[in-house]
Motif scaffolding. Structure first.
Motif, PDB file in Angstrom:
ATOM      1  N   GLN B  80       0.829  -1.203   0.000  1.00 44.37           N
ATOM      2  CA  GLN B  80       0.000   0.000   0.000  1.00 44.37           C
ATOM      3  C   GLN B  80       0.869   1.262   0.000  1.00 44.37           C
ATOM      4  O   GLN B  80       0.572   2.221  -0.718  1.00 44.37           O
ATOM      5  CB  GLN B  80      -0.895  -0.011   1.236  1.00 44.37           C
ATOM      6  CG  GLN B  80      -1.944   1.101   1.228  1.00 44.37           C
ATOM      7  CD  GLN B  80      -3.048   0.836   2.236  1.00 44.37           C
ATOM      8  OE1 GLN B  80      -2.822   0.279   3.303  1.00 44.37           O
ATOM      9  NE2 GLN B  80      -4.260   1.220   1.873  1.00 44.37           N
ATOM     10  N   LYS B  84       1.128   4.164  -2.884  1.00 41.23           N
ATOM     11  CA  LYS B  84       0.936   5.573  -2.567  1.00 41.23           C
ATOM     12  C   LYS B  84       2.129   6.390  -3.086  1.00 41.23           C
ATOM     13  O   LYS B  84       1.953   7.456  -3.694  1.00 41.23           O
ATOM     14  CB  LYS B  84       0.822   5.717  -1.046  1.00 41.23           C
ATOM     15  CG  LYS B  84       0.138   6.990  -0.579  1.00 41.23           C
ATOM     16  CD  LYS B  84      -0.066   6.928   0.932  1.00 41.23           C
ATOM     17  CE  LYS B  84      -0.289   8.313   1.506  1.00 41.23           C
ATOM     18  NZ  LYS B  84      -0.269   8.282   2.984  1.00 41.23           N
ATOM     19  N   GLU B  94      -5.278  -0.706  -5.697  1.00 40.06           N
ATOM     20  CA  GLU B  94      -5.574  -0.596  -4.257  1.00 40.06           C
ATOM     21  C   GLU B  94      -5.480  -1.960  -3.598  1.00 40.06           C
ATOM     22  O   GLU B  94      -5.564  -3.001  -4.248  1.00 40.06           O
ATOM     23  CB  GLU B  94      -6.961   0.022  -4.010  1.00 40.06           C
ATOM     24  CG  GLU B  94      -8.097  -0.853  -4.496  1.00 40.06           C
ATOM     25  CD  GLU B  94      -9.470  -0.329  -4.070  1.00 40.06           C
ATOM     26  OE1 GLU B  94      -9.580   0.332  -3.030  1.00 40.06           O
ATOM     27  OE2 GLU B  94     -10.441  -0.606  -4.797  1.00 40.06           O
TER      28      GLU B  94
END
Lengths: 529, 529
Positions: B80, B84, B94
């Motif tokens: 994650q 990002k 995601e």
């Protein structure tokens, strides 16, 4: 009959072992029952039909004690119910709970800004509504938005990272940096439901068997003795010197460390409570430096209970975190294993019921930290409102914020009042026959020493109570005032004390002092040798 | 070098002991580290300078495992962060967290009425303001007043009674009575920060040594294995029968009880999770009766994990509390020792972050209950917002209340959607080659079995992973979907599973199914024998 015999025997064995392991003053300070007489247990049959008995539960649980919610509080609750059911049956019309550091239960008001932010985070859909502008301060609305943006999906109802929401940990780390002038790492912060679970976590990690010892001050806050007992370790006492304002002497630490070693106890950690609970002293920076040196030399983890960091009442003393002290001495991450505990329950905020707090864990190897992380994961996370509040406490309104002035006024009002109350009560105690009381430099308590007449000690023995428990019970029955006997905190054998919080509202203090003084006079008259 | 050798050796000893005590599938399911690479530990020196090492911490902590926040989740968090920092670096955009029952983290909205009441109790000064009428429902304002009146001094920031606020326990007891049709006593309720601390408390009470056993279903929710390990007891497994929809057979219980006895294990309690986690079955009333009989005959405490009591998705099944079942059989307080766990984290409310819950403790002798009270006192009380929420969950809006219709619509919307999601995912799993999946009758999970090709098992071995952990890691790396390997819950040796929550929002389910199906096809193609 048989059952009763066995249960009594178990209790008696327990008492003997306590007498043996600690000091005589402990024997009657064990926590007692809540009043179950109104419960369904009333109609319960002989206990022998239940598979779980006092004899077959964990002896660690049986040995654990927690005096601040013990027998005396159960009696107080009973009296309170009697007052409610039949007003006028006692010589007083209310119970004054001075047993526990629970400010809001005695009328202290929460800091408005903190509560505004909590309410907005609980129900964020109102953030956009026009009515909200009229009800909440501008900066509380802004802060709530900031906090929500730090929470993945703005979901205040979701489990967070096991250590707590990262953005809130960033805020807390920044607050620590601002306080200490040394860097703090958000990855070192573990948010917890108050400081107590954090203490348990460290005890759970460090204690392998009863041969592992944890250094605790005597007198101590009973969370420590309880947690050590529950995890099967041994409390290694070091005595604070009442004559020098509850001084912490390194020579005493050394002496007790040797004594523990000679008994085969491996001491793992040193608990320091600063400002002190129940003793109220604030350590000098020089004293702290010597403690840091001692821990470093002896390879002890320093467990620094710093939950009263905002509660200092004397101009000549100042709170210094142990981390700041250690870093000021040039000691870095690798030099000292240090855990600092902080809570939202104390300070000027006093938000006990919110169960927020954190520990800052520094100076541990990465693989050991993984184990701390794992243990904190088993309970998933601490409550999010408590997490948010912990971040607010470490980052209150700043100059220029709409709430800044009212926040300062609220904070200052609470702290200066606490300071006045501490002084008034201390002076009152020192006027009582046979009572001496050190100054409360900080925290929320006074811990006066009482020299009881021999006749009172004998009467206590006859009643099967510690003398200070006997005194406190008589006080409660006569006045409705709840103190905790010193035996619940441990004390030098043969000395007697009680702990009294400085938390009753100021307008009630004169009446408390009057009732106490009158009771004490009568008590001494009754028992004077 | 030396340090690494010692640490590796400790890990290897640990693994061997695990292999020995349980089954092979466990070996690589231990929880792993959070990613500390960005922390200050980076610059840490050789670990030998720290007094606390993996070798000298509590072995109970070292042995404890908690897979739902384990290695796979650490990997997910790492991915994650990569997504990002550098969008487009992975084949997905995601991470879909299907590892944990955390509804609001995946977009489930809280029940409005509950949050209104919480916000008003957090900031009661707005209750009197005219703007509040426009922002909050009438019944939420009224309920907040009622709750505040139940709290001594209306102090939501004060520690409460150790078992929780009496008025809220009254409400909860009334809710239990309405649910079961049998009396409930507020003095039997212990409010806790979620159900987990309540489970720990019972384990702490019951476990004296590794010779004390606790019966747990296999597969089980890892809280139980973790808590038993932390308290030094022995998990005594009973296997649920996958072929009969995760049936719980008394003959299996009897067999395992004998096996435990022959090893010198004294079994103290039986954990039943109903509806099941991770298995999703809902027990029939007749099955529950036989479990009650068994516990009564064998003198076992029945620990009933009933946190999914509102999560039943099939019309042919209904939730019955074990207390209702026992009382319906004519068994009273004296006949069976029963603890029921409930939480605000599950049901249609899904308020995990609020850490609210309770246990209802019945059939214990008064002196043992005093010990439970004492242990709950050591942490003072659970958080007040969680306590309030627990009372709301057990006493939601009623017909005629302003919020009633919207409350029903919200509740119904969540539960019917969960039911549809469970069905869609179950069907998708059953279409995968080598995968079979029982129906989720209740709770929030599916626990499909996967028959892995020999070649995949060998590849997993080469990678030093359990085969199901190997599969889940590949899935995560390829799709961003997080499942928990069955080895984290334990399973019949030689079988492989994974747990998947049914919580992703409905509009995301088709994409999840597509990604999973595509991955699975490729995986099987790669490893097909």
């Amino acid at each position: 009959m048989m059952r009763k015999f066995v249960a009594d025997k178990a209790r008696s064995v327990l008492r003997c072992s306590l007498l043996d392991r600690h000091c005589r003053s402990l024997s009657s300070a064990t926590i007692s029952a809540p009043d179950f007489r109104s419960s369904s247990m009333d109609s319960s049959p002989s206990k022998s039909s239940f598979p779980v008995t006092l004899e077959n539960i964990s002896q660690k649980v049986l040995k654990c004690e927690y005096a601040v919610r013990g027998e005396i509080v159960s009696l107080a609750q009973k009296l309170q119910e009697e007052l409610k059911a039949k007003p006028g049956t006692h010589a007083f019309d209310e119970i004054i709970y001075c047993n526990i550091g629970n400010p809001q239960s005695l009328g202290q008001q929460p800091i408005t800004f903190f509560r505004e932010v909590l309410a907005l985070c609980d129900h964020p859909v109102i953030l956009d509504k026009s009515e909200t502008q009229g009800l909440f301060s501008t900066d509380s609305i802004q802060r709530a938005w900031e906090i929500l943006d730090q929470i993945p999906g703005r979901a205040t109802g979701a489990y967070s990272h096991s250590q707590g929401i990262k953005g809130l940990r960033d805020t807390i780390a920044a607050g620590i940096e601002a306080r200490d002038g040394f860097p703090a790492d958000p990855n070192d912060i573990f948010l917890t439901d108050g400081a107590s679970p954090a203490v348990h976590m460290m005890m759970q990690l460090l204690i392998r068997s009863e041969n592992d010892g944890i250094f605790c001050p005597i007198p101590q806050y009973p969370l420590y003795s309880a947690s050590i007992a529950l995890h099967g370790g041994t409390l290694v006492p070091y005595y604070l010197d009442e004559a020098t304002g509850w001084g912490l002497e390194i020579s005493e630490l050394k002496k007790q460390l040797e004594a523990a070693k000679s008994k085969g106890i491996s001491v793992r950690a040193l608990v320091v409570i600063n400002p002190g609970n129940p003793t109220g002293q604030v350590l000098s920076e020089e004293n702290q430096q010597r403690i840091v040196e001692f821990c470093k030399e002896e390879g002890l983890v320093l467990l620094a209970d710093e939950v009263y960091q905002e509660n200092v009442y004397v101009p000549e003393k100042e709170f210094h975190s142990f981390k700041k002290v250690a870093r000021s001495m040039g000691y870095g991450e690798k030099d000292i294993s240090l855990v600092s505990f902080q809570s939202v329950s104390k300070g000027y905020y006093g938000e006990c019921g919110k169960r927020g707090g954190y520990m800052e864990v520094t100076g541990f190897a990465a693989d050991v930290r993984e184990q701390i992380y794992k243990v904190s994961s088993v309970n998933l996370c601490s409550n999010i409102s408590g997490q948010i509040l912990a971040s607010l406490v470490m980052s209150p309104p700043k100059v220029g914020d709409e709430s800044y002035e009212s926040y300062c006024a609220e904070k200052e009002g609470i702290l200066s009042s606490l300071s006045r109350r501490a002084k008034t009560l201390e002076e009152a105690f020192n006027k009582l026959e046979g009572v001496t009381c050190n100054k409360a430099e900080g925290a929320m308590y006074l811990f006066p020493r009482i020299r009881l007449p021999e006749k009172a000690i004998k009467a206590a023995e006859a009643a099967n109570r510690a003398p200070d428990a006997f005194y406190c019970q008589r006080l409660l029955n006569a006045t409705g005032i709840v103190f905790v006997p010193g035996s619940g905190f441990r004390q030098v054998p043969g000395t007697w004390h009680f702990r009294c919080t400085i938390l009753p509202q100021e307008d009630k203090i004169p009446a408390i002092v009057n009732r106490l003084t009158e009771f004490h006079q009568k008590f001494m008259d009754e028992f004077r040798d």
